[in-house]
Motif scaffolding. Structure first.
Motif, short mmCIF file in Angstrom:
data_model
loop_
_atom_site.label_atom_id
_atom_site.label_comp_id
_atom_site.label_asym_id
_atom_site.label_seq_id
_atom_site.Cartn_x
_atom_site.Cartn_y
_atom_site.Cartn_z
N ARG A 19 0.82 -1.21 0.00
CA ARG A 19 0.00 0.00 0.00
C ARG A 19 0.86 1.26 0.00
O ARG A 19 0.64 2.17 -0.81
CB ARG A 19 -0.91 0.00 1.23
CG ARG A 19 -1.88 1.17 1.26
CD ARG A 19 -2.67 1.23 2.56
NE ARG A 19 -1.83 1.64 3.68
CZ ARG A 19 -2.30 2.09 4.83
NH1 ARG A 19 -3.60 2.13 5.04
NH2 ARG A 19 -1.48 2.46 5.80
N SER A 20 1.86 1.33 0.89
CA SER A 20 2.65 2.55 0.99
C SER A 20 3.54 2.74 -0.24
O SER A 20 3.71 3.87 -0.72
CB SER A 20 3.50 2.54 2.26
OG SER A 20 4.49 1.54 2.21
N GLY A 21 4.09 1.64 -0.77
CA GLY A 21 4.97 1.76 -1.94
C GLY A 21 4.25 2.26 -3.16
O GLY A 21 4.74 3.14 -3.88
N ARG A 22 3.05 1.73 -3.41
CA ARG A 22 2.30 2.17 -4.58
C ARG A 22 1.83 3.61 -4.42
O ARG A 22 1.85 4.39 -5.38
CB ARG A 22 1.12 1.23 -4.83
CG ARG A 22 1.58 -0.17 -5.29
CD ARG A 22 0.47 -1.17 -5.33
NE ARG A 22 -0.55 -0.85 -6.31
CZ ARG A 22 -1.61 -1.61 -6.56
NH1 ARG A 22 -1.80 -2.72 -5.87
NH2 ARG A 22 -2.49 -1.27 -7.48
N ALA A 23 1.40 3.99 -3.22
CA ALA A 23 0.98 5.37 -3.00
C ALA A 23 2.15 6.33 -3.17
O ALA A 23 2.00 7.43 -3.73
CB ALA A 23 0.39 5.51 -1.60
N THR A 24 3.33 5.91 -2.72
CA THR A 24 4.52 6.75 -2.87
C THR A 24 4.87 6.93 -4.34
O THR A 24 5.22 8.04 -4.78
CB THR A 24 5.70 6.14 -2.11
OG1 THR A 24 5.37 6.03 -0.73
CG2 THR A 24 6.95 6.99 -2.26
N ALA A 25 4.79 5.86 -5.10
CA ALA A 25 5.09 5.96 -6.54
C ALA A 25 4.15 6.96 -7.23
O ALA A 25 4.60 7.80 -8.03
CB ALA A 25 4.97 4.59 -7.19
#
Length: 466
Positions: A19-25
């Motif tokens: 969740r956090s990685g995709r939102a950061t991207a």
């Protein structure tokens, strides 16, 4: 969405596509950065590609030649027990390593704030136990008082998924040690340490490393206000380090074990009564005993932290009390899920360690205790002094028999499954009993998360209560 600032037209790599990685991207791309990402899981890479995220194998030679920063998802170890190979490669390439929390604090403020009457503020809550309840309670009290507020971080939405701040808004962040230990920027306006007990010791190489990760929230960003739980020696040490004098009201000490009536600014709870003292005088109090959403001494500690934050934000004691009385509690945290024939059923699946389970056991008078799972480092010795209210323990998990043998002087029943445990506990419970799920263990031997374990408990209770 909050666009990431400071990396326009630069390549930023992301390791981990949860969740956090995709939102950061997505936030990087919204800020005109070139985001590339990698995850060892092919399904995660495929889902990210479907969202337009460029995939790059960061483990290959030369993957960091054009990269300005590597952003690491919180679940990936970067130092202990051993560094992830991709992170080690970034070190060797002299590429700075950060996480989404660090990027958020760099990016949250915008030029729109120049037109605001009141700049937005950030409250960051960390600690071993109670940080989710404390964060949610702060958010609830603020919204009930008519204050604009958002809840994010380790609870609610990811930090980049929140809306751009409006005039006077308050963002409440729950932050784990995984998030605080790596963030390059940590600049909350108000920071909270609820308490400290052993947890994630392998990730931090012991209690000292764990405390150091929490301490960064206060030492790195110099918050305007520091709210510190002082029931453990680490909290007392930290409060002392942050204070310039006895009456330094930038540091608020909180406790649920002792009276704090010195010259400073303190909030404490004793025998169910919350008290606020300032400069040696009591200036506020709340009777917490009848507030259904905050049962037990551990929740009274959470109430003290939330109260202190809201006072720092300008709310009056009566406003705070009204908010607390309407607070319904969080799922899987001392959550009342059913009642039948005078027996109550409480879901505290979030009690994944000995400390949090001990606090749950102290909140109720006569308990049918459902416990067990994947035991954490340190054993159960710290739990045994708190089992006096347990009428019987119903043990679940793959190692249920071994777990039951460690519960000395407690009547136990090896049930293995949640279905068996709830059915037997309900059948044997008497009027006035509480059937309590407080596992004192991680869930991963039987469930994907503590939430799934709690949902199973709720489903089994529903079969009984109708």
């Amino acid at each position: 969405m909050i666009p990431v600032r400071g990396y326009e037209n630069q390549t930023v790599a992301i390791l981990g596509l949860g969740r956090s990685g995709r939102a950061t991207a997505k936030a990087l791309m919204a800020g005109c950065a070139n985001a590339v990402a990698w995850d060892d899981n092919p399904a995660a890479r495929e889902a990210a590609e479907a969202d337009g995220i460029i995939i790059r194998d960061l483990s290959r030679q030369g993957a960091f030649l054009d990269v300005s920063c590597l952003v690491v998802s919180p679940g990936i170890p970067h130092l202990y027990p051993t560094p992830n190979a991709v992170i080690a490669a970034a070190w060797d390439a002299n590429v700075p390593v950060d996480n989404d929390i660090g990027l958020f604090f760099r990016s949250f403020a915008s030029r729109d704030w120049d037109e605001f009457d009141q700049p937005p503020r950030v409250v960051a809550v960390t600690g071993s136990n109670g940080k989710s309840t404390t964060s949610a309670l702060i958010h609830h009290i603020l919204t009930q008082a008519g204050k604009p507020a958002q809840l994010a971080g380790n609870i609610g939405r990811g930090v980049f998924d929140i809306d751009p701040a409006i005039d006077g808004e308050i963002v409440v962040l729950e932050l784990s040690s995984y998030q605080t230990e790596l963030a390059r920027s940590l600049t909350p306006d108000i920071a909270v340490l609820t308490n400290l007990s052993p947890d994630h010791l392998d990730r931090h190489a012991g209690i000292g490393g764990y405390f150091a990760a929490k301490r960064r929230l206060f030492a790195e960003g110099a918050p305007d206000r520091n709210i510190i739980g002082v029931d453990e020696i680490e909290g007392r040490f930290l409060a002392n380090q942050l204070s310039e004098a006895q009456g330094d009201d930038r540091v608020l000490r909180i406790s649920n074990t002792r009276k704090l009536d010195d010259a400073g600014w303190t909030v404490f709870a004793r025998k169910g009564f919350l008290s606020e003292w300032r400069k040696g005088r009591q200036i506020g109090s709340i009777d917490l005993r009848e507030i259904a959403g905050l049962p037990g001494a551990h929740n009274h500690q959470n109430a003290c932290a939330a109260y202190a934050v809201c006072r720092c934000l300008g709310l009056g004691p009566k406003q705070i009390e009204e908010g607390m009385r309407s607070y319904g509690g969080l799922p899987h945290r001392s959550q009342l899920v059913g009642e039948k024939d005078g027996v109550t059923f409480v879901n505290d699946s979030k009690a994944t360690n000995v400390e949090s389970a001990a606090k749950a056991l102290q909140a109720f008078k006569r308990i049918r205790w459902i416990c067990g799972g994947l035991e954490k480092e340190g054993g159960l010795d710290g739990l045994l002094p708190h089992v006096g209210s347990v009428a019987k323990a119903y043990v679940i998990g793959r190692e249920a028999a071994a777990f039951a043998m460690k519960l000395k002087d407690v009547e136990t029943e090896v049930c293995t499954t949640m279905e068996n445990a709830v059915a037997l506990a309900a059948a044997e419970a008497e009027e006035g009993d509480t059937v309590l799920l407080a596992p004192a263990c991680a869930s991963f031997d039987q469930y994907n998360s503590f939430e799934k374990r709690g949902e199973d408990f709720i489903a089994q209770v529903a079969k009984i209560t109708g």
